[in-house]
Design an enzyme around this catalytic site. Structure first.
Site, PDB file in Angstrom:
ATOM      1  CB  ALA A   1      -5.001  22.944  33.728  1.00  0.00           C
TER       2      ALA A   1
ATOM      3  CG  HIS B   1      -9.474  24.460  37.498  1.00  0.00           C
ATOM      4  ND1 HIS B   1      -9.280  25.500  37.654  1.00  0.00           N
ATOM      5  CD2 HIS B   1      -8.423  24.026  37.217  1.00  0.00           C
ATOM      6  CE1 HIS B   1      -7.648  24.865  38.182  1.00  0.00           C
ATOM      7  NE2 HIS B   1      -7.191  24.350  37.266  1.00  0.00           N
TER       8      HIS B   1
ATOM      9  CG  ASN C   1      -1.979  30.683  32.363  1.00  0.00           C
ATOM     10  OD1 ASN C   1      -1.719  31.899  32.064  1.00  0.00           O
ATOM     11  ND2 ASN C   1      -1.123  30.408  33.239  1.00  0.00           N
TER      12      ASN C   1
HETATM   13  N1  LIG Z   1      -2.536  27.455  30.625  1.00  0.00           N
HETATM   14  C1  LIG Z   1      -2.921  26.510  31.411  1.00  0.00           C
HETATM   15  O1  LIG Z   1      -3.979  25.187  31.793  1.00  0.00           O
HETATM   16  C2  LIG Z   1      -1.669  25.964  32.057  1.00  0.00           C
HETATM   17  C3  LIG Z   1      -0.343  26.783  32.290  1.00  0.00           C
HETATM   18  N2  LIG Z   1       0.383  27.192  33.163  1.00  0.00           N
HETATM   19  C4  LIG Z   1       1.743  27.882  33.030  1.00  0.00           C
HETATM   20  O2  LIG Z   1       2.639  27.505  32.120  1.00  0.00           O
HETATM   21  C5  LIG Z   1       3.679  27.953  32.561  1.00  0.00           C
HETATM   22  C6  LIG Z   1       5.272  27.059  32.945  1.00  0.00           C
HETATM   23  O3  LIG Z   1       4.608  26.006  33.912  1.00  0.00           O
HETATM   24  P1  LIG Z   1       5.722  25.391  34.092  1.00  0.00           P
HETATM   25  O4  LIG Z   1       6.296  23.901  33.109  1.00  0.00           O
HETATM   26  O5  LIG Z   1       5.308  24.511  35.757  1.00  0.00           O
HETATM   27  O6  LIG Z   1       6.688  26.480  35.469  1.00  0.00           O
HETATM   28  P2  LIG Z   1       8.727  25.376  35.560  1.00  0.00           P
HETATM   29  O7  LIG Z   1       8.449  27.085  36.154  1.00  0.00           O
HETATM   30  O8  LIG Z   1       8.546  24.554  36.465  1.00  0.00           O
HETATM   31  O9  LIG Z   1       8.685  25.622  34.524  1.00  0.00           O
HETATM   32  C7  LIG Z   1       9.500  27.502  33.578  1.00  0.00           C
HETATM   33  C8  LIG Z   1      10.815  26.505  32.786  1.00  0.00           C
HETATM   34  O10 LIG Z   1      10.990  27.752  31.891  1.00  0.00           O
HETATM   35  C9  LIG Z   1      12.667  28.392  32.109  1.00  0.00           C
HETATM   36  N3  LIG Z   1      12.789  29.791  32.057  1.00  0.00           N
HETATM   37  C10 LIG Z   1      12.202  30.806  32.719  1.00  0.00           C
HETATM   38  N4  LIG Z   1      12.917  31.900  31.737  1.00  0.00           N
HETATM   39  C11 LIG Z   1      12.416  31.696  30.936  1.00  0.00           C
HETATM   40  C12 LIG Z   1      12.717  32.477  29.769  1.00  0.00           C
HETATM   41  N5  LIG Z   1      13.007  33.635  29.413  1.00  0.00           N
HETATM   42  N6  LIG Z   1      13.401  31.752  27.978  1.00  0.00           N
HETATM   43  C13 LIG Z   1      12.992  29.962  27.896  1.00  0.00           C
HETATM   44  N7  LIG Z   1      12.850  29.483  29.661  1.00  0.00           N
HETATM   45  C14 LIG Z   1      12.516  30.678  30.765  1.00  0.00           C
HETATM   46  C15 LIG Z   1      12.456  27.972  33.848  1.00  0.00           C
HETATM   47  O11 LIG Z   1      13.584  27.463  33.978  1.00  0.00           O
HETATM   48  C16 LIG Z   1      11.856  26.431  33.698  1.00  0.00           C
HETATM   49  O12 LIG Z   1      12.167  25.599  33.801  1.00  0.00           O
HETATM   50  C17 LIG Z   1       3.679  29.342  33.582  1.00  0.00           C
HETATM   51  O13 LIG Z   1       3.726  30.753  33.305  1.00  0.00           O
HETATM   52  C18 LIG Z   1       2.466  28.584  33.999  1.00  0.00           C
HETATM   53  O14 LIG Z   1       1.821  29.451  34.443  1.00  0.00           O
HETATM   54  C19 LIG Z   1       0.683  26.374  34.305  1.00  0.00           C
HETATM   55  C20 LIG Z   1      -0.386  25.173  34.204  1.00  0.00           C
HETATM   56  C21 LIG Z   1      -1.740  25.194  33.298  1.00  0.00           C
HETATM   57  O1  LIG Z   2      -2.160  23.489  36.599  1.00  0.00           O
HETATM   58  C1  LIG Z   2      -3.448  23.878  36.822  1.00  0.00           C
HETATM   59  O2  LIG Z   2      -4.553  23.588  37.412  1.00  0.00           O
HETATM   60  C2  LIG Z   2      -3.934  25.545  36.741  1.00  0.00           C
HETATM   61  C3  LIG Z   2      -3.087  26.663  36.353  1.00  0.00           C
HETATM   62  O3  LIG Z   2      -1.744  26.517  36.966  1.00  0.00           O
HETATM   63  C4  LIG Z   2      -3.378  27.497  35.292  1.00  0.00           C
HETATM   64  O4  LIG Z   2      -3.836  27.574  34.848  1.00  0.00           O
HETATM   65  O5  LIG Z   2      -1.776  28.158  34.855  1.00  0.00           O
END
Ligand SMILES: NC(=O)C1=CN([C@@H]2O[C@H](COP(=O)(O)OP(=O)(O)OC[C@H]3O[C@@H](n4cnc5c(N)ncnc54)[C@H](O)[C@@H]3O)[C@@H](O)[C@H]2O)C=CC1
Ligand SMILES: O=C([O-])CC(=O)C(=O)O
Length: 276
Positions: free
Chosen positions: A129, A227, A197
Protein backbone atom coordinates in the site's frame (compact mmCIF):
# COMPACT_ATOMS: atom_id res chain seq x y z
CA UNK A 1 15.42 -20.46 -6.59
CA UNK A 2 15.18 -19.97 -10.34
CA UNK A 3 11.93 -18.17 -11.11
CA UNK A 4 12.04 -18.50 -14.89
CA UNK A 5 9.13 -20.47 -16.31
CA UNK A 6 9.40 -22.39 -19.56
CA UNK A 7 6.59 -22.25 -22.16
CA UNK A 8 5.32 -25.70 -21.19
CA UNK A 9 6.02 -25.38 -17.46
CA UNK A 10 4.60 -22.23 -15.92
CA UNK A 11 5.52 -21.49 -12.33
CA UNK A 12 3.00 -22.86 -9.87
CA UNK A 13 1.55 -20.28 -7.48
CA UNK A 14 -0.31 -20.88 -4.21
CA UNK A 15 -2.11 -18.27 -2.11
CA UNK A 16 -2.72 -18.30 1.65
CA UNK A 17 -5.71 -16.13 2.62
CA UNK A 18 -8.49 -15.25 0.19
CA UNK A 19 -9.55 -11.94 1.76
CA UNK A 20 -9.40 -8.36 0.46
CA UNK A 21 -5.93 -8.93 -1.04
CA UNK A 22 -5.75 -12.67 -1.73
CA UNK A 23 -9.01 -13.06 -3.61
CA UNK A 24 -8.10 -10.24 -6.00
CA UNK A 25 -4.70 -11.85 -6.59
CA UNK A 26 -6.36 -15.23 -7.21
CA UNK A 27 -8.75 -13.64 -9.71
CA UNK A 28 -5.86 -11.95 -11.54
CA UNK A 29 -3.98 -15.26 -11.79
CA UNK A 30 -7.17 -16.93 -12.95
CA UNK A 31 -7.60 -14.30 -15.65
CA UNK A 32 -3.99 -15.01 -16.72
CA UNK A 33 -0.56 -13.73 -15.68
CA UNK A 34 2.11 -14.86 -18.15
CA UNK A 35 4.22 -17.81 -16.98
CA UNK A 36 2.21 -18.30 -13.78
CA UNK A 37 -0.59 -20.68 -12.85
CA UNK A 38 -2.62 -20.76 -9.64
CA UNK A 39 -2.55 -24.33 -8.33
CA UNK A 40 -3.61 -24.11 -4.69
CA UNK A 41 -5.23 -21.90 -2.08
CA UNK A 42 -5.64 -22.04 1.69
CA UNK A 43 -7.98 -20.20 4.03
CA UNK A 44 -9.12 -20.32 7.61
CA UNK A 45 -12.44 -21.96 6.77
CA UNK A 46 -12.03 -24.82 4.25
CA UNK A 47 -15.69 -24.81 3.15
CA UNK A 48 -15.65 -21.06 2.48
CA UNK A 49 -12.30 -21.33 0.70
CA UNK A 50 -13.62 -24.19 -1.46
CA UNK A 51 -16.65 -22.05 -2.40
CA UNK A 52 -14.30 -19.18 -3.37
CA UNK A 53 -12.05 -21.55 -5.34
CA UNK A 54 -15.10 -22.86 -7.20
CA UNK A 55 -15.71 -19.37 -8.64
CA UNK A 56 -12.35 -19.57 -10.44
CA UNK A 57 -11.90 -21.21 -13.85
CA UNK A 58 -8.52 -22.72 -12.92
CA UNK A 59 -10.00 -24.70 -9.99
CA UNK A 60 -7.04 -24.56 -7.56
CA UNK A 61 -6.71 -27.26 -4.92
CA UNK A 62 -7.88 -26.26 -1.45
CA UNK A 63 -5.15 -27.24 1.02
CA UNK A 64 -4.00 -26.51 4.54
CA UNK A 65 -1.60 -23.57 4.60
CA UNK A 66 1.16 -25.96 5.75
CA UNK A 67 0.84 -27.95 2.52
CA UNK A 68 1.15 -25.02 0.09
CA UNK A 69 4.95 -25.13 -0.13
CA UNK A 70 4.87 -28.70 -1.41
CA UNK A 71 2.32 -27.82 -4.08
CA UNK A 72 3.84 -24.65 -5.53
CA UNK A 73 7.01 -22.83 -6.61
CA UNK A 74 5.71 -19.52 -5.26
CA UNK A 75 3.59 -19.08 -2.13
CA UNK A 76 1.86 -15.73 -1.77
CA UNK A 77 0.99 -14.87 1.82
CA UNK A 78 -2.18 -12.77 2.01
CA UNK A 79 -3.34 -14.21 5.35
CA UNK A 80 -3.43 -12.33 8.68
CA UNK A 81 -0.10 -11.81 10.43
CA UNK A 82 -0.88 -14.40 13.13
CA UNK A 83 -0.39 -17.23 10.64
CA UNK A 84 2.91 -15.79 9.36
CA UNK A 85 5.48 -17.73 11.44
CA UNK A 86 4.26 -21.23 10.56
CA UNK A 87 3.57 -20.44 6.92
CA UNK A 88 6.79 -18.52 6.31
CA UNK A 89 8.90 -21.20 7.96
CA UNK A 90 7.35 -24.00 5.90
CA UNK A 91 7.90 -22.12 2.63
CA UNK A 92 11.45 -21.03 3.42
CA UNK A 93 12.39 -24.52 4.59
CA UNK A 94 11.07 -25.93 1.31
CA UNK A 95 13.31 -23.51 -0.63
CA UNK A 96 10.40 -21.82 -2.41
CA UNK A 97 9.76 -18.19 -3.25
CA UNK A 98 7.75 -16.64 -0.42
CA UNK A 99 5.93 -13.41 -1.30
CA UNK A 100 4.38 -11.78 1.74
CA UNK A 101 2.32 -8.71 2.50
CA UNK A 102 3.00 -9.22 6.21
CA UNK A 103 6.12 -7.08 6.35
CA UNK A 104 5.48 -6.25 10.03
CA UNK A 105 5.47 -9.92 10.99
CA UNK A 106 8.65 -10.46 8.97
CA UNK A 107 10.40 -7.91 11.22
CA UNK A 108 9.80 -10.23 14.17
CA UNK A 109 11.19 -13.23 12.27
CA UNK A 110 14.18 -11.85 10.43
CA UNK A 111 16.07 -15.08 11.12
CA UNK A 112 14.12 -16.42 8.14
CA UNK A 113 16.33 -14.37 5.84
CA UNK A 114 19.47 -16.22 6.98
CA UNK A 115 17.55 -19.48 6.75
CA UNK A 116 16.54 -18.66 3.16
CA UNK A 117 20.23 -18.38 2.26
CA UNK A 118 20.78 -21.98 3.27
CA UNK A 119 17.61 -23.43 1.70
CA UNK A 120 17.73 -21.42 -1.53
CA UNK A 121 14.39 -19.77 -0.77
CA UNK A 122 13.67 -16.14 -1.57
CA UNK A 123 11.52 -13.76 0.45
CA UNK A 124 9.85 -11.00 -1.55
CA UNK A 125 7.96 -8.09 0.02
CA UNK A 126 5.86 -6.19 -2.54
CA UNK A 127 5.60 -2.42 -2.13
CA UNK A 128 2.01 -3.04 -1.02
CA UNK A 129 0.00 0.00 0.00
CA UNK A 130 3.06 2.26 -0.19
CA UNK A 131 5.10 3.96 -2.89
CA UNK A 132 8.66 4.94 -3.51
CA UNK A 133 10.52 1.87 -2.25
CA UNK A 134 12.46 1.98 -5.53
CA UNK A 135 13.90 5.40 -4.64
CA UNK A 136 14.45 4.40 -1.00
CA UNK A 137 16.39 1.29 -2.04
CA UNK A 138 18.47 3.32 -4.47
CA UNK A 139 19.21 5.93 -1.78
CA UNK A 140 20.19 3.14 0.63
CA UNK A 141 23.01 2.18 -1.74
CA UNK A 142 24.43 5.56 -0.71
CA UNK A 143 23.91 7.14 2.72
CA UNK A 144 20.49 7.91 4.15
CA UNK A 145 20.35 10.31 7.09
CA UNK A 146 16.68 10.14 7.97
CA UNK A 147 13.44 8.39 7.02
CA UNK A 148 10.15 9.56 8.49
CA UNK A 149 6.70 8.25 7.76
CA UNK A 150 3.36 9.71 8.82
CA UNK A 151 0.22 7.58 8.50
CA UNK A 152 -3.30 8.98 8.77
CA UNK A 153 -6.25 6.66 8.83
CA UNK A 154 -9.96 7.03 9.55
CA UNK A 155 -10.37 6.08 13.24
CA UNK A 156 -12.43 2.98 12.32
CA UNK A 157 -9.44 1.56 10.43
CA UNK A 158 -7.27 1.65 13.58
CA UNK A 159 -9.85 0.41 16.06
CA UNK A 160 -8.75 -2.70 18.00
CA UNK A 161 -5.01 -2.27 17.38
CA UNK A 162 -2.98 -3.79 20.26
CA UNK A 163 -1.19 -0.48 20.95
CA UNK A 164 -4.52 1.31 21.49
CA UNK A 165 -5.77 -1.45 23.76
CA UNK A 166 -2.53 -1.60 25.80
CA UNK A 167 -2.47 2.17 26.25
CA UNK A 168 -6.21 2.56 26.85
CA UNK A 169 -6.57 4.91 23.88
CA UNK A 170 -10.19 5.30 22.77
CA UNK A 171 -11.06 6.66 19.35
CA UNK A 172 -14.79 6.81 19.98
CA UNK A 173 -16.40 10.11 19.03
CA UNK A 174 -13.12 11.63 17.83
CA UNK A 175 -13.79 15.05 16.26
CA UNK A 176 -10.24 16.07 15.41
CA UNK A 177 -7.02 14.31 14.39
CA UNK A 178 -5.19 12.56 17.22
CA UNK A 179 -1.60 11.27 17.16
CA UNK A 180 -1.90 7.77 18.61
CA UNK A 181 1.67 6.58 18.08
CA UNK A 182 5.12 8.09 17.72
CA UNK A 183 8.19 5.89 17.67
CA UNK A 184 10.12 3.55 15.40
CA UNK A 185 8.78 1.21 12.74
CA UNK A 186 9.50 -1.92 14.82
CA UNK A 187 7.30 -0.79 17.70
CA UNK A 188 4.70 0.63 15.30
CA UNK A 189 4.41 -2.63 13.37
CA UNK A 190 4.04 -4.56 16.61
CA UNK A 191 1.40 -2.22 17.99
CA UNK A 192 -0.56 -1.88 14.74
CA UNK A 193 -0.08 -5.24 12.96
CA UNK A 194 -2.96 -4.70 10.54
CA UNK A 195 -2.14 -1.07 9.78
CA UNK A 196 1.51 -0.30 9.17
CA UNK A 197 3.06 -3.16 7.27
CA UNK A 198 4.01 -0.29 4.98
CA UNK A 199 6.30 1.19 7.66
CA UNK A 200 7.98 -2.18 8.12
CA UNK A 201 8.57 -2.47 4.37
CA UNK A 202 9.93 1.08 4.31
CA UNK A 203 12.30 0.23 7.14
CA UNK A 204 13.55 -2.91 5.42
CA UNK A 205 14.09 -1.02 2.14
CA UNK A 206 15.93 1.90 3.73
CA UNK A 207 17.90 2.47 6.94
CA UNK A 208 16.37 -0.34 8.94
CA UNK A 209 13.11 -0.40 10.89
CA UNK A 210 14.73 0.72 14.17
CA UNK A 211 15.92 3.98 12.59
CA UNK A 212 12.72 4.59 10.60
CA UNK A 213 10.56 7.11 12.47
CA UNK A 214 6.80 6.68 12.42
CA UNK A 215 3.76 8.69 13.49
CA UNK A 216 0.24 7.29 13.29
CA UNK A 217 -2.76 9.60 13.36
CA UNK A 218 -6.42 8.73 13.75
CA UNK A 219 -8.08 11.38 11.66
CA UNK A 220 -11.86 11.65 11.33
CA UNK A 221 -11.36 14.14 8.47
CA UNK A 222 -9.82 11.58 6.09
CA UNK A 223 -11.66 8.88 4.17
CA UNK A 224 -8.46 7.35 2.77
CA UNK A 225 -5.40 5.69 4.29
CA UNK A 226 -2.78 8.38 3.79
CA UNK A 227 0.95 7.64 4.05
CA UNK A 228 3.61 10.36 3.72
CA UNK A 229 7.32 9.56 3.58
CA UNK A 230 10.22 11.96 3.89
CA UNK A 231 13.74 10.86 3.09
CA UNK A 232 16.95 12.81 3.57
CA UNK A 233 19.94 11.17 1.88
CA UNK A 234 23.30 12.14 0.42
CA UNK A 235 21.92 11.44 -3.07
CA UNK A 236 18.50 13.08 -2.83
CA UNK A 237 15.83 14.53 -0.60
CA UNK A 238 12.30 13.42 -1.36
CA UNK A 239 8.77 13.52 -0.01
CA UNK A 240 6.14 11.08 -1.17
CA UNK A 241 2.46 10.80 -0.38
CA UNK A 242 -0.15 8.20 -1.23
CA UNK A 243 -3.88 8.36 -0.47
CA UNK A 244 -5.26 4.85 -0.58
CA UNK A 245 -8.89 4.04 -1.20
CA UNK A 246 -9.85 1.55 1.54
CA UNK A 247 -10.98 -1.76 0.05
CA UNK A 248 -14.65 -2.60 0.42
CA UNK A 249 -13.89 -6.02 1.88
CA UNK A 250 -11.50 -4.71 4.59
CA UNK A 251 -11.31 -0.93 5.14
CA UNK A 252 -7.97 -1.30 6.97
CA UNK A 253 -6.44 -2.40 3.70
CA UNK A 254 -5.83 -0.04 0.80
CA UNK A 255 -7.24 -1.23 -2.52
CA UNK A 256 -3.87 -0.75 -4.20
CA UNK A 257 -2.27 -3.50 -2.08
CA UNK A 258 -3.69 -6.37 -4.12
CA UNK A 259 -2.67 -4.57 -7.32
CA UNK A 260 0.87 -4.23 -5.98
CA UNK A 261 1.05 -7.98 -5.35
CA UNK A 262 -0.27 -8.68 -8.85
CA UNK A 263 2.32 -6.31 -10.36
CA UNK A 264 5.04 -7.95 -8.27
CA UNK A 265 4.01 -11.41 -9.52
CA UNK A 266 3.95 -10.16 -13.09
CA UNK A 267 7.45 -8.73 -12.61
CA UNK A 268 8.81 -12.16 -11.62
CA UNK A 269 8.45 -13.51 -15.13
CA UNK A 270 8.12 -10.48 -17.43
CA UNK A 271 10.81 -10.09 -20.11
CA UNK A 272 10.81 -6.33 -19.42
CA UNK A 273 10.99 -5.01 -15.88
CA UNK A 274 10.80 -1.29 -15.14
CA UNK A 275 11.84 0.19 -11.80
CA UNK A 276 14.51 -0.82 -9.33
N1 LIG B 1 2.03 -4.72 3.01
C1 LIG B 1 0.99 -3.93 2.87
O1 LIG B 1 1.09 -2.87 2.28
C2 LIG B 1 -0.32 -4.31 3.46
C3 LIG B 1 -0.46 -5.48 4.18
N2 LIG B 1 -1.67 -5.83 4.70
C4 LIG B 1 -1.74 -7.07 5.47
O2 LIG B 1 -2.16 -8.11 4.59
C5 LIG B 1 -2.83 -9.14 5.33
C6 LIG B 1 -4.12 -9.51 4.60
O3 LIG B 1 -4.94 -8.36 4.50
P1 LIG B 1 -6.44 -8.46 3.99
O4 LIG B 1 -6.53 -9.24 2.73
O5 LIG B 1 -6.98 -7.08 4.00
O6 LIG B 1 -7.12 -9.28 5.17
P2 LIG B 1 -8.53 -10.01 5.18
O7 LIG B 1 -8.90 -10.12 6.61
O8 LIG B 1 -9.47 -9.35 4.23
O9 LIG B 1 -8.19 -11.44 4.58
C7 LIG B 1 -7.43 -12.41 5.26
C8 LIG B 1 -7.92 -13.76 4.81
O10 LIG B 1 -7.09 -14.78 5.37
C9 LIG B 1 -7.92 -15.83 5.89
N3 LIG B 1 -7.20 -16.54 6.94
C10 LIG B 1 -7.26 -16.38 8.28
N4 LIG B 1 -6.42 -17.22 8.90
C11 LIG B 1 -5.80 -17.94 7.92
C12 LIG B 1 -4.83 -18.96 7.93
N5 LIG B 1 -4.32 -19.41 9.07
N6 LIG B 1 -4.42 -19.46 6.74
C13 LIG B 1 -4.92 -18.99 5.57
N7 LIG B 1 -5.85 -18.01 5.51
C14 LIG B 1 -6.28 -17.49 6.67
C15 LIG B 1 -9.17 -15.11 6.38
O11 LIG B 1 -10.25 -16.00 6.48
C16 LIG B 1 -9.36 -14.07 5.26
O12 LIG B 1 -10.09 -14.59 4.17
C17 LIG B 1 -3.07 -8.57 6.72
O13 LIG B 1 -2.17 -9.15 7.65
C18 LIG B 1 -2.80 -7.08 6.55
O14 LIG B 1 -2.35 -6.47 7.72
C19 LIG B 1 -2.77 -5.08 4.47
C20 LIG B 1 -2.67 -3.92 3.75
C21 LIG B 1 -1.43 -3.41 3.23
O1 LIG C 1 -3.53 -0.29 3.38
C1 LIG C 1 -2.84 0.56 3.95
O2 LIG C 1 -2.96 1.78 3.76
C2 LIG C 1 -1.70 0.15 4.83
C3 LIG C 1 -1.91 -1.02 5.67
O3 LIG C 1 -3.02 -1.39 6.01
C4 LIG C 1 -0.71 -1.72 6.13
O4 LIG C 1 0.39 -1.29 5.81
O5 LIG C 1 -0.85 -2.74 6.80
Amino acid sequence: MDVRPTPDAPLRVAIAGLGAIGLKVAQALDAGLPGLVLVAVAGRDAAKTAAQAATLRCAPAVLDAAALAEAADIVVDCAPSASFPALATSVVDAGRLFMTVNAGALLRHLGLVARAKTTGARIVVPTGALLGLDAVRAAAEGRIERVTMITRKPPGGLEGAPWLVEHGISLAGLTEAKCVFEGDAVEGARGFPANVNVAAALGLAGIGPERTRLQIWADPAVDRNVHTIEVEADSARFSLRIENVPSTENPRTGRITALSVIACLRGLTAPLRVGT
